[in-house]
Design an enzyme around this catalytic site. Sequence first.
Site, PDB file in Angstrom:
ATOM      1  N   GLU A  41     -15.621   6.430   6.714  1.00  0.00           N
ATOM      2  CA  GLU A  41     -14.417   6.014   7.632  1.00  0.00           C
ATOM      3  C   GLU A  41     -14.508   7.035   8.924  1.00  0.00           C
ATOM      4  OE1 GLU A  41     -10.666   6.192   5.670  1.00  0.00           O
ATOM      5  OE2 GLU A  41     -11.166   8.025   4.632  1.00  0.00           O
ATOM      6  N   ARG A  81       0.742  -1.143  -0.017  1.00  0.00           N
ATOM      7  CA  ARG A  81      -0.102   0.019   0.053  1.00  0.00           C
ATOM      8  C   ARG A  81       0.920   1.063  -0.231  1.00  0.00           C
ATOM      9  NH1 ARG A  81      -3.967   1.046   4.956  1.00  0.00           N
ATOM     10  NH2 ARG A  81      -2.187   1.176   6.041  1.00  0.00           N
ATOM     11  N   LYS A 127      -2.359   7.192   1.402  1.00  0.00           N
ATOM     12  CA  LYS A 127      -2.031   7.299   2.699  1.00  0.00           C
ATOM     13  C   LYS A 127      -0.862   8.451   2.567  1.00  0.00           C
ATOM     14  CE  LYS A 127      -1.324   4.949   6.898  1.00  0.00           C
ATOM     15  NZ  LYS A 127      -2.502   5.120   7.653  1.00  0.00           N
TER      16      LYS A 127
END
Length: 386
Positions: free
Chosen positions: A269, A142, A236
């Site tokens: 989220e 990721r 991220k």
Amino acid sequence: MAFLSSPPSTAYFSNLANHSLDSPLFSPRFSVLGLGFRGVSHGVVVRSSNQAEALVDFTKISDVPLLSCLEAIERLKTYQDKQKSKQEYLAMFSSIFGGITTDKAAMVIPMDDHMVHRGHGVFDTAAIMDGYLYELDQHLDRFLRSASMAKIDPPFDRESMRRILIQTVRASQCRKGSLRYWLSAGPGDFQLSPSGCQQSALYAIVIQDLSPFDPKGIKVVTSSVPIKPPQFATMKSVNYLPNVLSKMEAEENGSYAAIWLDEDGFIAEGPNMNVAFVTKEKELVMPHFDKILSGCTAKRVLALAEGLVKEGKLRGIRMGNLSLEEGKKADEMMLIGSGVLVRPVLQWDEHVIGDGKEGPVSLALLNLILDDMRSGPPTVRVPVPY
């Protein structure tokens, strides 16, 4: 910021990852000193409530002292010694100085790094449990996807970065805590474009945290801070100001976290965790990852939850959209992430979730992920060769 010698060459970086900690290549040739100053407003030294006392009270001196490099380092050491935290920083790797340090005063990055002043950087993490790195490869994959989205070309290939991260944990001797790592566009200047950055930078730090994971249920609120658009929410990056403001909003309202809704009004989220629900039909439902961060822990929880279906504790598992009303009517709600693992939610805004107690599925999933961290398969547990 002070540069003690010229930076290493590109060839030096490419060879760095192929050597052990004992190699001469890990002798620092290039050091960076980061300095911070507290602001002064109307004769008052400004600091946050959890900061240590200032080393120098600038309200009582007429001139800011001009320090030598050694004096600045000594003040950094004094500052670090006064910090009070449940976390201990045990080791740091920096591609800038080309090695690992265990001196907290040296765990700094250049002010002209574009991750610092432009937010041009990405990061990820991996838990350390009983001397194993949990889901390192899943997080690293990721990490590299985020770097590609941020148009940052890593200074090392994947295998070299993986080796560096494991060696940093080894140097720390940490058995329980977390590994955090960053890729930045690198230092170079204070311009907007990274074109002046000669080389991207990799940083990693090992954090010891001996506090146990808390299964106690918590309260959440609906966030009034706008959610990040999908292009940035699915990456991220270090641009976490919306996340920070959302977390602060929750704390100001006596809650643990604030939950985001997407532009269509569906549950999205939390500020640094995914959310999941157990419906009255005993289905485990989690929002799609197309507009939010694809949580590594969340995906592992979904896989482990298959065991609860076989045991009859769940009737099914699915990814799908949930409205705010549907979420609040669920039998169970939980936050899922590497920091909280699985944390039951007992109240959302003024609405009590289920019977107001920690739900059996939430607690079962927490136990499953803890067992997985301690004795899961080699695909999720990477041993650290201390």
